[in-house]
Design an enzyme around this catalytic site. Structure first.
Site, mmCIF file in Angstrom:
data_model
loop_
_atom_site.group_PDB
_atom_site.id
_atom_site.type_symbol
_atom_site.label_atom_id
_atom_site.label_comp_id
_atom_site.label_asym_id
_atom_site.label_seq_id
_atom_site.Cartn_x
_atom_site.Cartn_y
_atom_site.Cartn_z
ATOM 1 C CB CYS A 1 2.432 -31.885 47.316
ATOM 2 S SG CYS A 1 2.964 -33.587 47.130
ATOM 3 C CB ALA B 1 -2.713 -14.292 5.274
ATOM 4 N NE ARG C 1 3.762 -30.828 11.689
ATOM 5 C CZ ARG C 1 2.802 -29.947 11.982
ATOM 6 N NH1 ARG C 1 1.696 -30.338 12.591
ATOM 7 N NH2 ARG C 1 2.970 -28.659 11.699
ATOM 8 C CG ASP D 1 -4.960 -21.752 7.760
ATOM 9 O OD1 ASP D 1 -5.235 -21.266 6.644
ATOM 10 O OD2 ASP D 1 -4.483 -21.093 8.699
ATOM 11 C CD GLU E 1 8.958 -32.720 45.307
ATOM 12 O OE1 GLU E 1 8.544 -31.685 45.860
ATOM 13 O OE2 GLU E 1 8.382 -33.258 44.326
ATOM 14 C CD GLU F 1 0.086 -22.736 16.734
ATOM 15 O OE1 GLU F 1 -0.203 -23.026 15.557
ATOM 16 O OE2 GLU F 1 0.980 -23.305 17.366
ATOM 17 C CG LEU G 1 -4.744 -27.396 15.449
ATOM 18 C CD1 LEU G 1 -6.038 -27.124 16.210
ATOM 19 C CD2 LEU G 1 -3.944 -26.116 15.287
#
Length: 388
Positions: free
Chosen positions: A99, A186, A231, A224, A75, A318, A228
């Protein structure tokens, strides 16, 4: 029929038509406000992501949404674009109840009153006990017409993370699974890059951008070496990087330990985590959360409440399979987003979920389909927990 009766009937018909037109206009403007509010998802925690429009005589005067870090509110962002008194007599469309408490900024309800708006249309009320109807009451007491419940279901879905933190003390959890057609993440040797195509991977980045944090288990961090990070989404607030590892058995090389993206690192660990490991990560600016352990690992309910207390409202998990199973087994997954590729890996491939002890089908968690669409050569499908 007398002329007076005809006149009364026409007046009623005209009023009904006018009401219908007003409702349609309200829905149209609110849909735009909701789209603005979504820009803040993943950027505004611990505050909610809200959108706001200022409309007068059918013309859009200003638009705003909660800015990165939660300030200014939607607002105030919208009103700041207008000259003094320009909003007098206008209608404000707000996706969440304004609020009514003073924090780092004055109450948004007071700002709307001071601006002289004549009407405020609100999608949904705020469950935060500091607001919870008080914002609407302030507006009404000031003589402002207040309309509520416009596109409320959509607004509640957008605010699910914020509301879950208020009501349950934890962030909303989205489980992301990228799998083969037969549900494997996998090959038997652990090869997983890349099951899905580039368009699906770009969509995952957009999914990351709408969450406050990205969470993986310790095994995923070790195998892996994920970064994280966000991108290809422009200049945005980076999500928190969360790793769950009871013994803090996390590689001390690779992106998590070495990159300079500035993305925060939060680590959830058990009481027995070595002091040397704690010291290593603290020296690199990581925040550590000690969580109770059970027979199957860390108590994820306690872990999520610690994250909620720290301000997170939306967490994207993930993997891997054990991490996903621990969340599913404790009924902590609110929605599932799957990316399915047209490749078959067979029974020896690694499953998307670890073991779940459900002897009867009726005991298994069930989700309802929300959306399915093609993304490149893959399929994206979103599901919400039944009853949420």
């Amino acid at each position: 029929m007398t002329s007076r009766t005809l006149s009364t009937s026409f007046a009623r018909l005209w009023a009904k038509t006018t009401d219908t037109m007003t409702q349609r206009d309200d829905q149209r403007w609110m849909a735009l406000a909701l789209s603005l509010g979504k820009r803040g998802l993943g950027q505004t925690w611990p505050n909610p992501a809200v959108g706001c429009l200022i409309v007068k005589d059918g013309r859009l005067l200003a638009r705003g949404w909660t800015q990165a870090g939660g300030r200014p509110h939607a607002e105030q962002h919208a009103l700041s674009q207008l000259p003094i008194a320009a909003a007098r007599g206008a209608t404000a469309y707000v996706t969440l109840e304004p609020c009514s408490h003073t924090g780092q900024t004055p109450p948004c309800a007071s700002a709307l009153i001071a601006a002289g708006v004549a009407r405020v249309v609100v999608a949904t009320g705020d469950l935060d006990p500091r607001v919870a109807g008080r914002g609407l009451s302030l507006l009404r007491e000031a003589g402002i017409e207040v309309v509520t419940g416009v596109l409320e279901d959509q607004a509640k879905r957008d605010q699910e993370g914020f509301f879950t933190r208020v009501t349950d003390g934890r962030p909303m959890v989205t489980l992301k699974l990228a799998s083969s057609f037969d549900g494997r993440i996998a090959t038997p040797t652990g090869e997983s890059q890349w099951i899905t195509g580039p368009q699906a991977r770009l969509q995952v980045q957009a999914l990351r951008a709408s969450h406050d944090a990205i969470m993986v288990g310790g095994s995923t961090a070790r195998e892996d070496l994920p970064s994280l990070t966000l991108r290809g989404m422009g200049a945005r607030r980076q999500p928190v990087r969360l790793v769950v590892s009871a013994g803090l058995n996390i590689p001390r090389h690779g992106p998590l330990a070495e990159d300079d993206s500035g993305a925060p690192i939060w680590l959830l660990h058990g009481e027995a985590a070595p002091q040397t490991a704690r010291g290593f990560w603290i020296a690199r600016g990581a925040a550590l959360f000690e969580v109770s352990e059970g027979t199957s690992g860390l108590d994820m309910s306690e872990a999520l409440k610690a994250l909620g207390q720290a301000g997170l409202t939306r967490v994207l998990c993930e993997g891997g399979g054990a991490m996903a199973a621990s969340l599913m087994a404790t009924d902590l997954v609110d929605q599932v987003v799957g990316f399915t590729a047209g490749v078959m890996l067979g029974a020896d491939g690694l499953p998307g979920l670890g073991s779940l002890d459900y002897p009867a089908l009726a005991d298994a968690p069930r989700f309802a389909l929300v959306e399915t669409r093609r993304v490149g050569e893959d399929v994206m499908h979103s599901w919400r927990r039944v009853g949420s």
